[in-house]
Structures are given as C-alpha cells and as structure tokens.
Design an enzyme around this catalytic site. Structure first.
Site, PDB file in Angstrom:
ATOM      1  N   CYS A 180     -12.893 -46.914 -22.532  1.00  0.00           N
ATOM      2  CA  CYS A 180     -12.087 -46.716 -21.328  1.00  0.00           C
ATOM      3  C   CYS A 180     -12.339 -47.907 -20.422  1.00  0.00           C
ATOM      4  CB  CYS A 180     -12.498 -45.412 -20.634  1.00  0.00           C
ATOM      5  SG  CYS A 180     -11.755 -45.157 -18.999  1.00  0.00           S
ATOM      6  N   CYS A 196      -5.875 -51.143 -20.940  1.00  0.00           N
ATOM      7  CA  CYS A 196      -6.224 -49.719 -20.919  1.00  0.00           C
ATOM      8  C   CYS A 196      -6.111 -49.252 -22.356  1.00  0.00           C
ATOM      9  CB  CYS A 196      -5.273 -48.938 -20.020  1.00  0.00           C
ATOM     10  SG  CYS A 196      -5.468 -47.126 -20.121  1.00  0.00           S
TER      11      CYS A 196
END
Length: 272
Positions: free
Chosen positions: A80, A194
């Site tokens: 992440c 991302c």
C-alpha cells in the site's frame, strides 16, 4: 537484512487496506509460485488514503501486532503506497521481520522517460506526502511531474475485482487533469502509485496514447522478496494461501471468486 531460516516453507505476508495488494500478490506468485502467501486486507479501516497520519500509524501498528501474534510470518510486504510512505520507519523499528514497502516508481519512470514529462497517479494522501516530494526531488529533479490524486479510482478498482464492469465514462474525468495540463501531450510515462491501480491497467491503457508507458512497483517488489529469500529451496507443490480480513462483510463474501483466481481458497476474519 538477510532472512533467517525460521521454517522450511517461509510465509510471506502481503498487506493492504483493500484489494490493491493483490496486484503485488500476482507479481510475487510469478517469481515464487511455490511459496505460501498470507494476503491481509484491513477492510475495517478502508480506505487509508483519507485517514490522518497519526491515526494511520497507530492503526497499522495495532494490526501488525495482532497479525504477527496470530500467524508465523517470515517477510512482510506493505503493499500500500499510502501506508508505505508514512509508516515504514515506525514498523521497521518495531518488528523483527524484513519489511518491504511499496513506493511510487518515480526513479524508473524518470530513467525511461524521453520527454521528462511524467504523470503521477496516486491517492490524494500519497500525492501530498513529503516522502513523495522527496522522491521526485531525488530521482526526477529535471522532470515536469504532473500529479493527480484520486480516491474514486481506488473504489473503482475494488468494484472491478468484485465483478463490476468499469466504463471509460467513469475513468476519463479522473484523468482529465493530465490532458488539461499545458505539457500533458508530452507525457510519456505514467506512474501508477497505488497498488489498486494496476488492477485497472486495461481501462487506463486505452485512455492514453500508445507511447505513454504505465509504470508500477510490482515487479521490483517481487524481486526484492526473492532476494530476501536468498537461495532457499522449496518443495515444488501448490502452496496453501490464506486471505485475512479485519471485518466480516458481504463485500468479503463477494470477493471469494476473485481470490480463487490468485489461488487463495482459505479465509480468516481477524478483528482488530
């Protein structure tokens, strides 16, 4: 940091707030098909990109303590970007396992870009983070970086993985700032900063000219995991993967067919 041989079949924990980390799971499985993975989604606290910094550090710390008390883990991958750009120093000082973070692929994008006009597509938190600004200053000091932050795109990736079709009409407005930028037509590299966004690679690809390269960190992360395992040998048999969620919900149930595509057939709920 080298890996000590704690058990014959090391387990790699891949952690994300949602399902974006499955793009990292895919890359690791390409290089290490016989290594068991634990995929962890902190869905009780999703999305991370809208949370405050102190709140997020505290949450990741609590989740990691619960995870490492519950499961035997040899390597932790923080799949992440939002969590990596904020919490890596803290968790590396509090946990003994090697920890691999995911950071925006600014360095390879700058190396590959001929025009030195680079797009950065991330969550709003990653776009705003000083860590990201430092990466740009260090690795792309002469580049014009067009940064676009979107939380909506994260939600669209989650919906796609649960079987929904994502249309160009949903994607195009999010990307419009790239095309409106004065140098947007010179952009030849787009960093998918991302881990959710590679799940939408096909939908993103058709929005840009063919010369625009879409660059993410997935393969580099997988290579780093391979290097940490060193020359350890594994039994060449199908591994047992596990998915762990921090909250039971209908969305978790809906995700099971997609998890099966990654060879993940076992599921736990670990409330934190």
């Amino acid at each position: 940091m080298s890996l000590s041989p704690t058990n014959p079949s090391p387990r790699i924990l891949v952690f994300d707030s949602g399902v974006g980390g499955l793009s990292i799971v895919h890359e690791i499985q390409q290089k290490l098909p016989f290594v068991p993975l634990i995929y962890v989604s902190d869905n009780a606290f999703f999305p991370y990109g809208t949370k405050g910094e102190a709140e997020l550090i505290s949450r990741v710390d609590a989740v990691f303590h619960k995870l490492t008390e519950t499961y035997a883990v040899d390597i932790i991958v923080v799949a992440c970007n939002t969590a990596s750009t904020l919490t890596l120093p803290h968790i590396r000082s509090h946990f003994s396992q090697p920890i691999v973070g995911v950071v925006p692929a600014i360095k390879p994008a700058a190396a590959q870009s001929k025009s030195q006009v680079i797009g950065l597509l991330a969550t709003p938190a990653t776009v705003a983070r000083p860590y990201t600004h430092n990466l740009i200053r260090e690795h792309a000091p002469n580049a014009d970086v067009i940064s676009v932050g979107s939380s909506e795109l994260v939600q669209l990736a989650e919906k796609k993985l649960r079987g929904e079709k994502i249309s160009s009409q949903q994607i195009r407005p999010i990307l419009q700032p790239f095309f409106d930028h004065p140098r947007g037509d010179e952009m030849d590299a787009l960093v998918l900063a991302c881990t959710h966004f590679p799940l939408l690679r096909d939908e993103l690809r058709i929005q840009f000219p063919a010369h625009v390269q879409l660059i993410d960190s997935g393969e580099a992360i997988a290579r780093r995991v391979v290097s940490l395992l060193g020359d350890r040998k594994f039994a060449e048999q199908a591994p047992e993967h596990l998915a762990v969620f921090t909250k039971a919900s209908p969305a978790v149930t809906a995700l099971q067919p997609q998890l099966a595509q990654f060879g993940i057939h076992n599921l736990d709920i670990l409330e934190v």
